[in-house]
Design a protein around this motif. Structure first.
Motif, PDB file in Angstrom:
ATOM      1  N   LEU A  94       0.866  -1.435   0.012  1.00 43.86           N
ATOM      2  CA  LEU A  94      -0.122  -0.042  -0.065  1.00 43.86           C
ATOM      3  C   LEU A  94       0.996   1.255  -0.097  1.00 43.86           C
ATOM      4  CD1 LEU A  94      -2.931   1.323   0.231  1.00 43.86           C
ATOM      5  CD2 LEU A  94      -2.362   1.350   2.732  1.00 43.86           C
ATOM      6  N   PHE A  95       0.680   2.260  -1.094  1.00 43.96           N
ATOM      7  CA  PHE A  95       1.718   3.442  -1.097  1.00 43.96           C
ATOM      8  C   PHE A  95       0.718   4.342  -0.461  1.00 43.96           C
ATOM      9  CE2 PHE A  95       2.906   0.645  -4.696  1.00 43.96           C
ATOM     10  CZ  PHE A  95       4.081   0.246  -4.254  1.00 43.96           C
ATOM     11  N   THR A  96       1.263   5.064   0.281  1.00 42.21           N
ATOM     12  CA  THR A  96       0.664   6.051   1.071  1.00 42.21           C
ATOM     13  C   THR A  96       0.701   7.371   0.844  1.00 42.21           C
ATOM     14  OG1 THR A  96       2.434   6.550   2.476  1.00 42.21           O
ATOM     15  CG2 THR A  96       0.658   5.018   3.131  1.00 42.21           C
ATOM     16  N   ALA A  97       1.134   7.766  -0.668  1.00 44.40           N
ATOM     17  CA  ALA A  97       1.102   9.147  -1.311  1.00 44.40           C
ATOM     18  C   ALA A  97      -0.102   9.479  -1.392  1.00 44.40           C
ATOM     19  CB  ALA A  97       1.670   8.848  -2.526  1.00 44.40           C
ATOM     20  N   GLY A  98      -0.334  10.891  -1.088  1.00 45.52           N
ATOM     21  CA  GLY A  98      -1.898  11.415  -1.177  1.00 45.52           C
ATOM     22  C   GLY A  98      -2.740  10.957   0.151  1.00 45.52           C
ATOM     23  N   PHE A  99      -2.308  10.297   0.981  1.00 47.27           N
ATOM     24  CA  PHE A  99      -2.988  10.042   2.231  1.00 47.27           C
ATOM     25  C   PHE A  99      -2.982  11.301   3.206  1.00 47.27           C
ATOM     26  CE2 PHE A  99      -3.002   5.897   0.912  1.00 47.27           C
ATOM     27  CZ  PHE A  99      -3.662   5.011   1.663  1.00 47.27           C
ATOM     28  N   THR A 100      -4.084  11.467   3.711  1.00 43.74           N
ATOM     29  CA  THR A 100      -4.118  12.525   5.043  1.00 43.74           C
ATOM     30  C   THR A 100      -3.510  11.933   6.351  1.00 43.74           C
ATOM     31  OG1 THR A 100      -6.349  13.204   4.138  1.00 43.74           O
ATOM     32  CG2 THR A 100      -5.844  13.707   6.332  1.00 43.74           C
ATOM     33  N   LEU A 101      -2.765  12.796   6.869  1.00 43.40           N
ATOM     34  CA  LEU A 101      -2.414  12.266   8.397  1.00 43.40           C
ATOM     35  C   LEU A 101      -3.484  11.480   8.980  1.00 43.40           C
ATOM     36  CD1 LEU A 101       0.355  15.250   9.084  1.00 43.40           C
ATOM     37  CD2 LEU A 101       0.539  13.178   7.550  1.00 43.40           C
ATOM     38  N   GLY A 102      -3.213  10.341   9.925  1.00 46.87           N
ATOM     39  CA  GLY A 102      -3.941  10.040  10.807  1.00 46.87           C
ATOM     40  C   GLY A 102      -3.923   8.386  10.842  1.00 46.87           C
ATOM     41  N   THR A 103      -4.967   8.002  11.500  1.00 43.88           N
ATOM     42  CA  THR A 103      -4.773   6.447  11.633  1.00 43.88           C
ATOM     43  C   THR A 103      -6.058   5.680  10.851  1.00 43.88           C
ATOM     44  OG1 THR A 103      -4.442   6.759  14.271  1.00 43.88           O
ATOM     45  CG2 THR A 103      -5.442   4.612  13.410  1.00 43.88           C
ATOM     46  N   TYR A 104      -5.532   4.588  10.159  1.00 48.96           N
ATOM     47  CA  TYR A 104      -6.358   4.037   9.251  1.00 48.96           C
ATOM     48  C   TYR A 104      -6.544   2.645   9.544  1.00 48.96           C
ATOM     49  CZ  TYR A 104      -5.502   7.872   5.956  1.00 48.96           C
ATOM     50  OH  TYR A 104      -5.399   9.273   5.588  1.00 48.96           O
ATOM     51  N   THR A 105      -7.733   2.011   9.367  1.00 51.37           N
ATOM     52  CA  THR A 105      -8.096   0.624   9.563  1.00 51.37           C
ATOM     53  C   THR A 105      -8.101  -0.186   8.328  1.00 51.37           C
ATOM     54  OG1 THR A 105      -9.425   1.331  11.387  1.00 51.37           O
ATOM     55  CG2 THR A 105      -9.894  -0.865  10.717  1.00 51.37           C
ATOM     56  N   VAL A 106      -7.488  -1.337   8.459  1.00 46.60           N
ATOM     57  CA  VAL A 106      -7.327  -2.289   7.501  1.00 46.60           C
ATOM     58  C   VAL A 106      -8.264  -3.454   7.666  1.00 46.60           C
ATOM     59  CG1 VAL A 106      -5.897  -3.748   6.013  1.00 46.60           C
ATOM     60  CG2 VAL A 106      -5.131  -1.355   6.926  1.00 46.60           C
ATOM     61  N   ALA A 107      -9.294  -4.015   7.002  1.00 48.09           N
ATOM     62  CA  ALA A 107     -10.126  -4.880   7.178  1.00 48.09           C
ATOM     63  C   ALA A 107      -9.924  -6.140   5.966  1.00 48.09           C
ATOM     64  CB  ALA A 107     -11.667  -4.587   7.429  1.00 48.09           C
ATOM     65  N   ALA A 108      -9.495  -7.371   6.272  1.00 47.29           N
ATOM     66  CA  ALA A 108      -9.040  -8.245   5.243  1.00 47.29           C
ATOM     67  C   ALA A 108     -10.330  -9.136   5.004  1.00 47.29           C
ATOM     68  CB  ALA A 108      -7.981  -8.778   5.366  1.00 47.29           C
ATOM     69  N   THR A 109     -10.589  -9.525   3.738  1.00 45.79           N
ATOM     70  CA  THR A 109     -11.422 -10.514   3.426  1.00 45.79           C
ATOM     71  C   THR A 109     -11.021 -11.611   2.544  1.00 45.79           C
ATOM     72  OG1 THR A 109     -13.303  -8.887   3.724  1.00 45.79           O
ATOM     73  CG2 THR A 109     -13.753 -10.861   2.412  1.00 45.79           C
ATOM     74  N   CYS A 110     -11.031 -12.884   2.834  1.00 43.84           N
ATOM     75  CA  CYS A 110     -10.208 -13.747   1.976  1.00 43.84           C
ATOM     76  C   CYS A 110     -11.009 -13.979   0.673  1.00 43.84           C
ATOM     77  CB  CYS A 110     -10.159 -15.007   2.794  1.00 43.84           C
ATOM     78  SG  CYS A 110      -9.117 -15.137   4.287  1.00 43.84           S
ATOM     79  N   GLY A 111     -10.424 -14.512  -0.064  1.00 40.74           N
ATOM     80  CA  GLY A 111     -10.974 -14.859  -1.566  1.00 40.74           C
ATOM     81  C   GLY A 111     -12.570 -15.606  -1.386  1.00 40.74           C
ATOM     82  N   ASP A 112     -12.155 -16.389  -0.233  1.00 38.26           N
ATOM     83  CA  ASP A 112     -13.650 -17.331  -0.305  1.00 38.26           C
ATOM     84  C   ASP A 112     -14.936 -16.441   0.591  1.00 38.26           C
ATOM     85  OD1 ASP A 112     -12.591 -17.327   2.199  1.00 38.26           O
ATOM     86  OD2 ASP A 112     -12.348 -19.497   2.367  1.00 38.26           O
ATOM     87  N   GLY A 113     -14.463 -15.280   0.864  1.00 39.29           N
ATOM     88  CA  GLY A 113     -15.597 -14.455   1.646  1.00 39.29           C
ATOM     89  C   GLY A 113     -15.449 -14.507   3.141  1.00 39.29           C
ATOM     90  N   THR A 114     -14.593 -15.281   3.787  1.00 39.35           N
ATOM     91  CA  THR A 114     -14.327 -15.259   5.177  1.00 39.35           C
ATOM     92  C   THR A 114     -13.632 -13.937   5.471  1.00 39.35           C
ATOM     93  OG1 THR A 114     -12.377 -16.525   5.035  1.00 39.35           O
ATOM     94  CG2 THR A 114     -14.422 -17.828   5.247  1.00 39.35           C
ATOM     95  N   PRO A 115     -13.857 -13.595   6.704  1.00 40.60           N
ATOM     96  CA  PRO A 115     -13.058 -12.473   7.431  1.00 40.60           C
ATOM     97  C   PRO A 115     -11.758 -12.998   7.677  1.00 40.60           C
ATOM     98  CG  PRO A 115     -15.039 -13.210   8.744  1.00 40.60           C
ATOM     99  CD  PRO A 115     -14.879 -13.979   7.736  1.00 40.60           C
TER     100      PRO A 115
END
Length: 165
Positions: free
Chosen positions: A84-105
């Motif tokens: 993930l390239f953070t160019a253009g991001f605003t300063l602050g805290t971000y959340t990443v939520a992953a979902t597997c290809g089969d739909g499981t969290p």
């Protein structure tokens, strides 16, 4: 000191550690590094997603951003990852939520985008009030301790003079 006075807190600490350990082990999504300067790169990894289930999808949300990033790499130790390239991001805290290809969290993680060259200075949400309150509390506690100590010494000195008479 008795063994039971040390043993009880140690047992409580071990019990709490045992309760919290499964939660730490379930941290299926990681962001490395957890603090990234604007324009830097963070590696998003969903450790429980396998290539056989399809690509993992990472949803990145935070200040003014809601974007999806698809996994590009199967990790040698297991899991799927993406850069993930953070160019253009605003300063602050971000959340990443992953979902597997089969739909499981695949889990959640957070990371912080900072200015280039260090942490952001002087932009606290509370205006530094929390720091001021903590400092005032420490100051008052130390003054209270000094008063108690002075009173105990004075009473000890009075008791010593009465004993000598």
């Amino acid at each position: 000191m008795k063994a039971t006075t040390v043993g009880v807190p140690a047992a409580v600490g071990l019990a709490l550690g045992a309760l919290l350990l499964p939660g730490a082990a379930l941290a299926d999504t990681t962001v490395s590094p957890s603090t990234t300067p604007v324009g830097g790169t963070a590696v998003l990894t969903a450790t429980t997603c396998g290539p056989d289930s399809g690509d993992a999808l990472f949803r990145v949300t935070g200040p003014g951003r809601d974007q999806n990033v698809r996994s590009t790499t199967a990790r040698a130790g297991g899991g799927l990852s993406a850069d993930l390239f953070t160019a253009g991001f605003t300063l602050g805290t971000y959340t990443v939520a992953a979902t597997c290809g089969d739909g499981t969290p695949g889990g959640r993680a957070t990371f912080t985008v900072t200015p280039i060259g260090g942490a952001q200075a002087g932009d606290r949400a509370d205006g530094g009030v929390g720091t001021l309150v903590a400092g005032a509390t420490l100051l008052l506690t130390s003054l209270g301790g000094a008063v108690i100590l002075a009173r105990r010494r004075r009473h000890a000195a009075e008791a010593a003079t009465l004993w000598r008479r």
